[in-house]
Motif scaffolding. Structure first.
Motif, PDB file in Angstrom:
ATOM      1  N   MET A  47       0.840  -1.205   0.000  1.00 11.68           N
ATOM      2  CA  MET A  47       0.000   0.000   0.000  1.00 11.68           C
ATOM      3  C   MET A  47       0.873   1.253   0.000  1.00 11.68           C
ATOM      4  N   GLY A  48       0.945   1.913  -1.157  1.00  9.19           N
ATOM      5  CA  GLY A  48       1.692   3.155  -1.242  1.00  9.19           C
ATOM      6  C   GLY A  48       0.930   4.315  -0.616  1.00  9.19           C
ATOM      7  N   LYS A  49       1.613   5.431  -0.420  1.00  8.63           N
ATOM      8  CA  LYS A  49       0.987   6.604   0.200  1.00  8.63           C
ATOM      9  C   LYS A  49      -0.114   7.197  -0.667  1.00  8.63           C
ATOM     10  N   ASN A  50      -0.067   6.926  -1.954  1.00 10.39           N
ATOM     11  CA  ASN A  50      -1.050   7.520  -2.872  1.00 10.39           C
ATOM     12  C   ASN A  50      -2.234   6.601  -3.147  1.00 10.39           C
ATOM     13  N   LEU A  51      -2.344   5.472  -2.413  1.00  9.57           N
ATOM     14  CA  LEU A  51      -3.438   4.525  -2.635  1.00  9.57           C
ATOM     15  C   LEU A  51      -4.209   4.299  -1.343  1.00  9.57           C
ATOM     16  N   THR A  52      -5.540   4.440  -1.430  1.00  6.00           N
ATOM     17  CA  THR A  52      -6.422   4.154  -0.296  1.00  6.00           C
ATOM     18  C   THR A  52      -7.538   3.228  -0.770  1.00  6.00           C
ATOM     19  N   ILE A  53      -7.764   2.157  -0.019  1.00  8.72           N
ATOM     20  CA  ILE A  53      -8.838   1.206  -0.341  1.00  8.72           C
ATOM     21  C   ILE A  53      -9.906   1.302   0.743  1.00  8.72           C
ATOM     22  N   TYR A  54     -11.125   1.558   0.331  1.00  7.68           N
ATOM     23  CA  TYR A  54     -12.243   1.716   1.258  1.00  7.68           C
ATOM     24  C   TYR A  54     -13.187   0.518   1.175  1.00  7.68           C
ATOM     25  N   PRO A  55     -13.773   0.115   2.313  1.00  5.10           N
ATOM     26  CA  PRO A  55     -14.795  -0.945   2.270  1.00  5.10           C
ATOM     27  C   PRO A  55     -16.113  -0.392   1.748  1.00  5.10           C
ATOM     28  N   LYS A  56     -17.144  -1.230   1.691  1.00  7.90           N
ATOM     29  CA  LYS A  56     -18.441  -0.832   1.134  1.00  7.90           C
ATOM     30  C   LYS A  56     -18.998   0.392   1.857  1.00  7.90           C
ATOM     31  N   GLN A  57     -19.627   1.260   1.072  1.00  8.43           N
ATOM     32  CA  GLN A  57     -20.116   2.547   1.560  1.00  8.43           C
ATOM     33  C   GLN A  57     -21.622   2.673   1.330  1.00  8.43           C
ATOM     34  N   ASN A  58     -22.308   3.297   2.285  1.00 12.04           N
ATOM     35  CA  ASN A  58     -23.736   3.578   2.108  1.00 12.04           C
ATOM     36  C   ASN A  58     -23.960   4.653   1.058  1.00 12.04           C
ATOM     37  N   ASP A  59     -23.031   5.596   0.958  1.00  8.87           N
ATOM     38  CA  ASP A  59     -23.180   6.730   0.043  1.00  8.87           C
ATOM     39  C   ASP A  59     -21.814   7.023  -0.589  1.00  8.87           C
ATOM     40  N   VAL A  60     -21.752   7.028  -1.913  1.00 14.19           N
ATOM     41  CA  VAL A  60     -20.464   7.236  -2.604  1.00 14.19           C
ATOM     42  C   VAL A  60     -20.374   8.596  -3.285  1.00 14.19           C
ATOM     43  N   THR A  61     -21.333   9.475  -3.041  1.00  9.87           N
ATOM     44  CA  THR A  61     -21.299  10.779  -3.722  1.00  9.87           C
ATOM     45  C   THR A  61     -20.039  11.567  -3.375  1.00  9.87           C
TER      46      THR A  61
END
Length: 278
Positions: free
Chosen positions: A239-253
């Protein structure tokens, strides 16, 4: 007052249950009675505020072992098949089957003489053999099939009782989008929404982040943080500093609002998208 019995296999935050939520919400506002048979903990649970909705839930999740997963799927189909007979003596009801997967209740509906309507989200003919078998069953069992695009419908042999209703976004979602082109360009942020299935190309997205350190990358995954951690460990993702992985979201706006570029990297040799929400 009309009565709708809806079956959906996996209640998560992917495209097909989100579309189903929009459809059912429209029926509920028109005072239809809706019985929803689906799994727990997904976007469809947001409909529980409606008094004329009755939800019947069961546990369901994806498993890594394909044999165990198939047995699990078959067990749920048997459960839904038997459960559907509780509406045997109800008149003027429609069995609404969302996606190809709930074949058990579709078969039960035909046996009971109920009207069976399929909302067909996949393109089975560019997937595996099991999907093609399910598509053949759908064309035998359905009184009506709703497709999401003309392209998708063109693969079906059945041409009668076939309609095309393109996917759409809820108006309240669109109203929350705030796109300012110049500001988006300056942010240099790349977004992708998908799952951990390899044909969705999460590993390719990670590789792009590695090769382009001057950009920020955000991957929103329709899965739990626990499964994401296992995926990162299994494929030894750095995981580099420029990459973020998010789990499932209720709202993606909020993710769309801060993105400069949105990618869909589905591998066309393994799956062809059918004009889904992304």
């Amino acid at each position: 007052m009309k009565h709708l019995i809806c079956f959906h296999l996996f209640n998560d935050y992917s495209g097909s249950p989100k579309i189903l939520k929009m459809v059912l919400e429209n029926f509920l506002k028109q005072h239809y009675i809706v019985d929803l048979v689906s799994s727990k903990h997904g976007v469809l649970d947001e409909l529980l505020c409606y008094e004329n909705l009755h939800k019947h839930s069961y546990p369901y999740r994806f498993l890594k072992n394909p044999i165990v997963m198939m047995l699990y799927y078959c067990a749920v189909q048997l459960y839904m098949f038997v459960f559907a007979f509780r509406w045997l003596f109800c008149k003027d009801i429609v069995f609404y089957i969302n996606t190809l997967l709930p074949v058990g209740p579709a078969l039960a509906g035909r046996i009971m003489g109920k009207r069976v309507v399929y909302h067909y989200h996949e393109n089975a003919f560019v997937k595996g053999r099991s999907y093609k078998i399910l598509a053949m069953a759908m064309q035998k069992l359905a009184h009506e099939i709703i497709c999401v695009s003309c392209y998708q419908a063109s693969f079906l042999k059945q041409k009668s009782n076939l309609s095309v209703v393109p996917n759409a976004l809820p108006q309240e979602f669109v109203d929350r989008l705030r796109f300012i082109p110049k500001a988006a360009f300056m942010r240099k942020r790349v977004l992708m929404l998908g799952s951990l299935k390899l044909y969705k190309s999460p590993l390719e997205f990670v590789e792009l982040a590695k090769r382009l350190p001057q950009f920020d990358f955000e991957l929103v995954v329709n899965d739990t943080q626990e499964n994401i951690n296992c995926f990162v460990k299994e494929y030894k993702i750095n995981m580099g500093k420029n990459l973020t992985i998010y789990p499932k979201q209720n709202d993606v706006t909020s993710f769309y609002n801060r993105a400069s570029l949105v990618l869909n990297l589905t591998n066309k040799k393994q799956a062809i998208e059918t004009f889904g929400l992304t």
